[in-house]
Design a protein around this motif. Sequence first.
Motif, PDB file in Angstrom:
ATOM      1  N   TRP A  65     -22.401  12.808  11.118  1.00 14.93           N
ATOM      2  CA  TRP A  65     -21.820  14.158  11.079  1.00 14.93           C
ATOM      3  C   TRP A  65     -20.300  14.114  10.989  1.00 14.93           C
ATOM      4  O   TRP A  65     -19.652  15.130  10.731  1.00 14.93           O
ATOM      5  CB  TRP A  65     -22.268  14.946  12.318  1.00 14.93           C
ATOM      6  N   ILE A  66     -19.750  12.918  11.199  1.00 15.35           N
ATOM      7  CA  ILE A  66     -18.316  12.736  10.979  1.00 15.35           C
ATOM      8  C   ILE A  66     -17.976  12.897   9.493  1.00 15.35           C
ATOM      9  O   ILE A  66     -16.899  13.375   9.130  1.00 15.35           O
ATOM     10  CB  ILE A  66     -17.889  11.319  11.450  1.00 15.35           C
ATOM     11  N   LEU A  71     -14.613  15.060   5.281  1.00 17.61           N
ATOM     12  CA  LEU A  71     -14.484  15.587   3.917  1.00 17.61           C
ATOM     13  C   LEU A  71     -13.771  16.933   3.928  1.00 17.61           C
ATOM     14  O   LEU A  71     -12.862  17.180   3.122  1.00 17.61           O
ATOM     15  CB  LEU A  71     -15.865  15.729   3.277  1.00 17.61           C
ATOM     16  N   ALA A  72     -14.163  17.813   4.855  1.00 17.16           N
ATOM     17  CA  ALA A  72     -13.532  19.132   4.929  1.00 17.16           C
ATOM     18  C   ALA A  72     -12.040  19.020   5.241  1.00 17.16           C
ATOM     19  O   ALA A  72     -11.201  19.699   4.625  1.00 17.16           O
ATOM     20  CB  ALA A  72     -14.231  19.983   5.987  1.00 17.16           C
ATOM     21  N   GLY A 220     -15.492   7.882  21.679  1.00 16.35           N
ATOM     22  CA  GLY A 220     -16.190   7.283  20.545  1.00 16.35           C
ATOM     23  C   GLY A 220     -16.125   8.169  19.316  1.00 16.35           C
ATOM     24  O   GLY A 220     -15.978   7.676  18.186  1.00 16.35           O
ATOM     25  N   PHE A 221     -16.229   9.485  19.543  1.00 15.67           N
ATOM     26  CA  PHE A 221     -16.160  10.435  18.435  1.00 15.67           C
ATOM     27  C   PHE A 221     -14.812  10.370  17.731  1.00 15.67           C
ATOM     28  O   PHE A 221     -14.737  10.345  16.496  1.00 15.67           O
ATOM     29  CB  PHE A 221     -16.405  11.851  18.972  1.00 15.67           C
ATOM     30  N   LEU A 222     -13.741  10.329  18.508  1.00 14.89           N
ATOM     31  CA  LEU A 222     -12.399  10.264  17.923  1.00 14.89           C
ATOM     32  C   LEU A 222     -12.192   8.951  17.174  1.00 14.89           C
ATOM     33  O   LEU A 222     -11.537   8.922  16.123  1.00 14.89           O
ATOM     34  CB  LEU A 222     -11.345  10.430  19.017  1.00 14.89           C
ATOM     35  N   THR A 223     -12.759   7.871  17.711  1.00 18.21           N
ATOM     36  CA  THR A 223     -12.675   6.585  17.013  1.00 18.21           C
ATOM     37  C   THR A 223     -13.398   6.653  15.672  1.00 18.21           C
ATOM     38  O   THR A 223     -12.874   6.227  14.632  1.00 18.21           O
ATOM     39  CB  THR A 223     -13.282   5.464  17.866  1.00 18.21           C
ATOM     40  N   ALA A 224     -14.617   7.211  15.690  1.00 17.38           N
ATOM     41  CA  ALA A 224     -15.396   7.338  14.459  1.00 17.38           C
ATOM     42  C   ALA A 224     -14.708   8.268  13.466  1.00 17.38           C
ATOM     43  O   ALA A 224     -14.745   8.041  12.255  1.00 17.38           O
ATOM     44  CB  ALA A 224     -16.800   7.855  14.781  1.00 17.38           C
ATOM     45  N   LEU A 225     -14.056   9.306  13.985  1.00 18.04           N
ATOM     46  CA  LEU A 225     -13.344  10.245  13.116  1.00 18.04           C
ATOM     47  C   LEU A 225     -12.179   9.558  12.413  1.00 18.04           C
ATOM     48  O   LEU A 225     -11.959   9.748  11.204  1.00 18.04           O
ATOM     49  CB  LEU A 225     -12.836  11.430  13.935  1.00 18.04           C
TER      50      LEU A 225
END
Length: 375
Positions: A65-66, A71-72, A220-225
């Motif tokens: 979902w990242i 992309l946006a 983890g989300f920020l890393t993946a982002l």
Amino acid sequence: MPDTKSAASSNDERFLASHGYRQELDRGLSLWSSFSVGFATISPVVGIYSVMSLGAISIGPSWVWIVPLCLALQFTVALVYAELSSQYPLAGGCYQWVRHLVGDRLAWFTGFLYLASALASLTTVSYLGGFWLGLFVTGSPPSADGQVACGAALLALGLAVNLLGINPLKYFVNAGIIAEAIASIGIGVVLLLFFRNHSFDLLFTSMGAEAASDGSYLSGFLTALAVGGWAFLGFDACSQISEETTDARISVPRAILRSMLVVGGTVMLTAFAVTLSYKDPAAVVSGQIIDPVTPAVVDALGAWSERPFVAVVLVAFVACVVSVQTYIGRAIFGMARDGILPGSALLRRDDRRKVPMAATLCSTVIAAFGLELGL
């Protein structure tokens, strides 16, 4: 009936003259060719295959979902680039935009930062591509030193292609697009329709990946982002080759936006398809499987498919290296003709094929030095 292409080329040359430049490069690229360079530079294969493992390690299968989020966010940047390139379609890209809108001092600073990041990107792509070259040649993952040597070989190959001129280059990049279509769109559709091993519920789980971030899913989300955004870098390549694109004020903005959207759709397809086809997603999340894509393809299609698949991915990496070298060479050329780089008198020269040879060679040498630092 007037020759539309000749009229557009004349308008392009008059625009250059109005900014104090003359037409030195070969204006032989169409809208499609500009799109091709942008597509090959962003490269869904290079981008998604490079970040998939890191994304899964950071937040598990939910990392997919990242991709639409990145992309946006990146598309908003692409809109700005498209607008600026329609006003200032000049080699040098963001350096030229800042120079005209703000002034020379900040333009100098922007140009040097841009070159530093672009050269780091060239080193990174060649190093990552070295893995696939070593895998193709030997049949097994290369050693660290072997991967560096293979990356240097890719840089040398890319340099040779670039020095042939802009017309041979565009056909080579088209071959890369075909490889991208096979490795991303074709395989993605096949995996999603016929070899899906999990329900879509898997895409909403982390499988405990946040433990690596002290139990924080946000970390983890920020890393993946941050990692995921790398899959959408490179659309600015279209602006760097503006002076080789016919009817640049119209063609270049369209190429930027189209390459971004097509790559975005391709990356999302691949991310979802490969993640749902993992036989052992836990091994990917734990980092036991460094390259999750090849096992997914081989498990689905059979052992015979491994070598052809590696060859297709390698072609995509080579096309990406070639495209990155192309636009960096034009960026250096665009800055050197304003006399702001060391050795500008040499770096601004073009050869008989209208290629900024010294600038392209310089970018290759610096990127190769970056590879050596990795030894």
